[in-house]
Design a protein around this motif. Structure first.
Motif, PDB file in Angstrom:
ATOM      1  N   LEU A  86     -11.645  -3.788  -1.542  1.00  0.00           N
ATOM      2  CA  LEU A  86     -11.401  -4.732  -2.628  1.00  0.00           C
ATOM      3  C   LEU A  86     -10.874  -6.074  -2.137  1.00  0.00           C
ATOM      4  CD1 LEU A  86      -9.686  -2.332  -5.207  1.00  0.00           C
ATOM      5  CD2 LEU A  86     -12.093  -2.985  -5.083  1.00  0.00           C
ATOM      6  N   GLU A  87     -10.543  -6.141  -0.853  1.00  0.00           N
ATOM      7  CA  GLU A  87      -9.929  -7.351  -0.280  1.00  0.00           C
ATOM      8  C   GLU A  87      -8.662  -7.698  -1.062  1.00  0.00           C
ATOM      9  OE1 GLU A  87     -12.677 -10.578   0.278  1.00  0.00           O
ATOM     10  OE2 GLU A  87     -14.334  -9.222   0.757  1.00  0.00           O
ATOM     11  N   GLY A  88      -7.911  -6.663  -1.368  1.00  0.00           N
ATOM     12  CA  GLY A  88      -6.674  -6.846  -2.118  1.00  0.00           C
ATOM     13  C   GLY A  88      -5.697  -5.741  -1.772  1.00  0.00           C
ATOM     14  N   GLU A  89      -4.522  -5.793  -2.358  1.00  0.00           N
ATOM     15  CA  GLU A  89      -3.476  -4.834  -2.031  1.00  0.00           C
ATOM     16  C   GLU A  89      -3.471  -3.683  -3.025  1.00  0.00           C
ATOM     17  OE1 GLU A  89      -1.648  -2.925  -0.070  1.00  0.00           O
ATOM     18  OE2 GLU A  89      -1.056  -4.828   0.840  1.00  0.00           O
ATOM     19  N   THR A  90      -3.239  -2.483  -2.519  1.00  0.00           N
ATOM     20  CA  THR A  90      -3.014  -1.313  -3.373  1.00  0.00           C
ATOM     21  C   THR A  90      -1.655  -0.675  -3.083  1.00  0.00           C
ATOM     22  OG1 THR A  90      -3.985   0.262  -1.794  1.00  0.00           O
ATOM     23  CG2 THR A  90      -5.492  -0.804  -3.374  1.00  0.00           C
ATOM     24  N   HIS A  91      -1.066  -0.999  -1.931  1.00  0.00           N
ATOM     25  CA  HIS A  91       0.175  -0.378  -1.461  1.00  0.00           C
ATOM     26  C   HIS A  91       0.045   1.146  -1.412  1.00  0.00           C
ATOM     27  CE1 HIS A  91       2.218  -4.171  -1.321  1.00  0.00           C
ATOM     28  NE2 HIS A  91       2.036  -4.392  -2.608  1.00  0.00           N
ATOM     29  N   TYR A  92      -1.139   1.610  -1.070  1.00  0.00           N
ATOM     30  CA  TYR A  92      -1.374   3.049  -0.957  1.00  0.00           C
ATOM     31  C   TYR A  92      -0.635   3.594   0.251  1.00  0.00           C
ATOM     32  CZ  TYR A  92      -3.839   7.376   0.228  1.00  0.00           C
ATOM     33  OH  TYR A  92      -4.148   8.666   0.567  1.00  0.00           O
ATOM     34  N   ARG A  93       0.034   4.737   0.055  1.00  0.00           N
ATOM     35  CA  ARG A  93       0.737   5.417   1.132  1.00  0.00           C
ATOM     36  C   ARG A  93       0.411   6.905   1.059  1.00  0.00           C
ATOM     37  NH1 ARG A  93       1.168   0.782   1.813  1.00  0.00           N
ATOM     38  NH2 ARG A  93       3.001  -0.489   2.291  1.00  0.00           N
ATOM     39  N   GLN A  94      -0.131   7.457   2.133  1.00  0.00           N
ATOM     40  CA  GLN A  94      -0.465   8.883   2.165  1.00  0.00           C
ATOM     41  C   GLN A  94       0.712   9.618   2.802  1.00  0.00           C
ATOM     42  OE1 GLN A  94      -3.916  10.238   4.515  1.00  0.00           O
ATOM     43  NE2 GLN A  94      -4.608  11.335   2.687  1.00  0.00           N
ATOM     44  N   VAL A  95       1.740   9.879   1.988  1.00  0.00           N
ATOM     45  CA  VAL A  95       2.995  10.450   2.485  1.00  0.00           C
ATOM     46  C   VAL A  95       3.182  11.902   2.056  1.00  0.00           C
ATOM     47  CG1 VAL A  95       4.193   8.235   2.671  1.00  0.00           C
ATOM     48  CG2 VAL A  95       4.178   9.466   0.478  1.00  0.00           C
ATOM     49  N   GLY A  96       2.223  12.459   1.325  1.00  0.00           N
ATOM     50  CA  GLY A  96       2.318  13.850   0.902  1.00  0.00           C
ATOM     51  C   GLY A  96       2.948  14.020  -0.470  1.00  0.00           C
ATOM     52  N   ASN A  97       2.858  15.245  -0.981  1.00  0.00           N
ATOM     53  CA  ASN A  97       3.442  15.592  -2.270  1.00  0.00           C
ATOM     54  C   ASN A  97       4.206  16.906  -2.108  1.00  0.00           C
ATOM     55  OD1 ASN A  97       3.596  16.988  -4.958  1.00  0.00           O
ATOM     56  ND2 ASN A  97       2.566  15.128  -5.652  1.00  0.00           N
ATOM     57  N   LEU A  98       5.492  16.856  -2.414  1.00  0.00           N
ATOM     58  CA  LEU A  98       6.376  18.017  -2.303  1.00  0.00           C
ATOM     59  C   LEU A  98       6.734  18.473  -3.707  1.00  0.00           C
ATOM     60  CD1 LEU A  98       8.017  19.643  -0.036  1.00  0.00           C
ATOM     61  CD2 LEU A  98       9.962  18.243  -0.794  1.00  0.00           C
ATOM     62  N   ARG A  99       6.266  19.664  -4.096  1.00  0.00           N
ATOM     63  CA  ARG A  99       6.520  20.180  -5.446  1.00  0.00           C
ATOM     64  C   ARG A  99       7.518  21.321  -5.343  1.00  0.00           C
ATOM     65  NH1 ARG A  99       2.369  20.198 -10.087  1.00  0.00           N
ATOM     66  NH2 ARG A  99       1.413  18.750  -8.632  1.00  0.00           N
ATOM     67  N   PRO A 130       0.435   0.657  -9.112  1.00  0.00           N
ATOM     68  CA  PRO A 130      -0.561   0.559 -10.178  1.00  0.00           C
ATOM     69  C   PRO A 130      -0.965  -0.866 -10.530  1.00  0.00           C
ATOM     70  CG  PRO A 130       1.579   1.183 -11.075  1.00  0.00           C
ATOM     71  CD  PRO A 130       1.699   1.241  -9.581  1.00  0.00           C
ATOM     72  N   HIS A 131       0.000  -1.765 -10.629  1.00  0.00           N
ATOM     73  CA  HIS A 131      -0.343  -3.140 -11.002  1.00  0.00           C
ATOM     74  C   HIS A 131      -1.132  -3.839  -9.901  1.00  0.00           C
ATOM     75  CE1 HIS A 131       1.838  -3.411 -14.811  1.00  0.00           C
ATOM     76  NE2 HIS A 131       2.758  -2.642 -14.249  1.00  0.00           N
ATOM     77  N   ALA A 132      -0.711  -3.659  -8.662  1.00  0.00           N
ATOM     78  CA  ALA A 132      -1.428  -4.284  -7.552  1.00  0.00           C
ATOM     79  C   ALA A 132      -2.851  -3.758  -7.464  1.00  0.00           C
ATOM     80  CB  ALA A 132      -0.681  -4.051  -6.243  1.00  0.00           C
ATOM     81  N   THR A 133      -3.015  -2.445  -7.652  1.00  0.00           N
ATOM     82  CA  THR A 133      -4.343  -1.844  -7.537  1.00  0.00           C
ATOM     83  C   THR A 133      -5.275  -2.352  -8.620  1.00  0.00           C
ATOM     84  OG1 THR A 133      -3.416   0.153  -6.524  1.00  0.00           O
ATOM     85  CG2 THR A 133      -5.617   0.323  -7.489  1.00  0.00           C
ATOM     86  N   VAL A 134      -4.819  -2.333  -9.871  1.00  0.00           N
ATOM     87  CA  VAL A 134      -5.680  -2.807 -10.965  1.00  0.00           C
ATOM     88  C   VAL A 134      -6.003  -4.289 -10.784  1.00  0.00           C
ATOM     89  CG1 VAL A 134      -5.837  -3.181 -13.460  1.00  0.00           C
ATOM     90  CG2 VAL A 134      -4.903  -1.027 -12.570  1.00  0.00           C
ATOM     91  N   LYS A 135      -5.026  -5.070 -10.368  1.00  0.00           N
ATOM     92  CA  LYS A 135      -5.289  -6.496 -10.108  1.00  0.00           C
ATOM     93  C   LYS A 135      -6.359  -6.659  -9.040  1.00  0.00           C
ATOM     94  CE  LYS A 135      -3.056 -10.857  -8.820  1.00  0.00           C
ATOM     95  NZ  LYS A 135      -4.064 -11.231  -7.805  1.00  0.00           N
ATOM     96  N   SER A 136      -6.311  -5.838  -8.005  1.00  0.00           N
ATOM     97  CA  SER A 136      -7.299  -5.943  -6.933  1.00  0.00           C
ATOM     98  C   SER A 136      -8.690  -5.591  -7.438  1.00  0.00           C
ATOM     99  CB  SER A 136      -6.904  -5.041  -5.761  1.00  0.00           C
ATOM    100  OG  SER A 136      -5.725  -5.518  -5.141  1.00  0.00           O
ATOM    101  N   PHE A 137      -8.790  -4.578  -8.313  1.00  0.00           N
ATOM    102  CA  PHE A 137     -10.086  -4.253  -8.910  1.00  0.00           C
ATOM    103  C   PHE A 137     -10.611  -5.424  -9.746  1.00  0.00           C
ATOM    104  CE2 PHE A 137      -9.580   0.472  -8.284  1.00  0.00           C
ATOM    105  CZ  PHE A 137     -10.828   0.684  -7.721  1.00  0.00           C
TER     106      PHE A 137
END
Length: 385
Positions: free
Chosen positions: A77-90, A148-155
């Motif tokens: 997208l040539e934009g920011e999503t701030h995605y981090r693949q850090v796992g999910n602990l339930r 969420p806001h950064a991702t939608v803005k990038s889309f």
């Protein structure tokens, strides 16, 4: 009436903005319409988890494809999503929840997802801030979160670079139908002619399809959400519990985004100037109590913001992704039941395929409207984003 656009997409949350991007990328003329603006409601209010764990098996192919797409989405997208693949602990807080966690691990392993059952000090090795009172936990290392806001803005930005137009602050009041076929939308400012329409308006979807005899059986629930001030902490996974009533993760600038619990929405929404739903004090107090017990180090953290997220919770907690013949053949996406954010990138591709009249690569039969015909199904809500 000649079409001004090939496609009109109604709703600028992650599903709608991703659809507009996909259609523009494929060379179509597109207009993206929203009564407020990008990520102004559910997509902006979410915890923004990007997870496969804890999902119904029908959603798993979409979730796994989405997580793969998230790896390079920002570059695409040539934009920011701030995605981090850090796992999910339930986490399990008692023996009953421990049984549920063990069942989740077994179910997901059978589906081929990497999941681990961790106990004792193994929990703190993954997330040192979690209470030692936690009985056990599931851990999915390939889950994560994004902004969420950064991702939608990038889309939206990517779609507009490809030629898509945006009409924000413009409410769509009806579908325009000509000789039984959708021909555009009616807004508060007039008619926008389009060859096909995608409706991705979250809790407002039934308003546009009701006149054609359609109704998606969902109840609008509100989930209490809060955000702390920036707080130093080691990188950690998304942390939740077996029944989904408490979830938290740390944003890229250090704030903790915390959510949990749900109750039927009273219908009250304020404009300030964006839509706002305020949580009741009792729900705030309960959520503070729960997250403080789960992560004791956050018991005294200062809170920066409180709000509610709205959830279009279907009777089976699965979304609707379908074409509606009696509504002029529009494409509908709704009912994500509080866990549609992660799916956004692949939802956009699926809706673009449907809008073009193509068959999506991913299986969507479980998400057809026809499943509701005369069927009563119990639901379980997972509020991990």
């Amino acid at each position: 009436m000649s079409a001004l656009f090939d496609f009109a997409v109604v709703g600028a949350g992650i599903s709608g903005s991703a659809t507009a991007y996909e259609l523009a990328k494929r060379g179509h003329s597109v207009v993206l319409i929203d009564q407020y603006g990008p990520a102004s409601m559910a997509s902006g209010w979410t915890l923004a988890g990007v997870r496969q764990s804890g999902r119904h098996k029908a959603e798993m192919p979409l979730a796994r494809a989405a997580v793969e797409r998230w790896q390079t989405l920002g570059n695409e997208l040539e934009g920011e999503t701030h995605y981090r693949q850090v796992g999910n602990l339930r986490c399990a807080r008692n023996d009953e929840e421990a049984d549920r966690i063990a069942a989740i691990v077994a179910e997901h392993r059978a589906l081929g997802l990497e999941m681990h059952l961790v106990t004792g000090k193994e929990v703190q090795e993954i997330a040192p801030m979690v209470s030692p009172d936690v009985v056990c936990a599931s851990f999915c290392p390939t889950d994560g979160h994004a902004d969420p806001h950064a991702t939608v803005k990038s889309f939206v930005d990517a779609a507009t670079r490809l030629g898509a137009e945006t009409r924000f602050g413009e409410l769509v009041t009806a579908l325009e139908i000509t000789e039984g076929k959708v021909s555009g939308v009616v807004t508060v400012k007039g008619v926008i002619a389009a060859g096909q329409v995608v409706v991705a308006t979250g809790i407002y979807g039934n308003k546009l399809i009701g006149r054609f005899g359609y109704h998606v059986p969902y109840e609008v629930m509100s989930a209490t959400m809060m955000r702390s001030v920036a707080t130093p902490a080691p990188q950690m996974p998304v942390i939740g519990v077996a029944n989904g009533d408490t979830t938290l993760r740390q944003e890229v600038l250090g704030q903790f985004r915390i959510g949990g619990g749900h109750e039927v929405w009273d219908g009250h929404l304020e404009l300030d100037p964006w839509p706002q739903v305020r949580p009741p004090a009792s729900s705030v107090a309960e959520l503070i109590k729960r997250y403080s017990a789960l992560v004791p180090e956050l018991a005294g953290v200062k809170l920066d913001r409180l709000w509610c997220g709205l959830i279009d919770q279907t009777v089976d907690a699965l979304p609707v992704l379908d074409i509606l013949p009696e509504a002029g053949g529009i494409v509908l996406a709704t009912g994500f039941s509080g866990h549609g954010f992660c799916l956004g990138p692949v939802t956009g591709a699926i809706l673009a395929d449907l809008a073009e009249g193509a068959t999506p690569d991913l299986p969507i039969e479980p998400f057809r409207m026809s499943r509701f015909a005369g069927v009563a199904v119990s639901s379980t809500v997972e509020l991990h984003g």
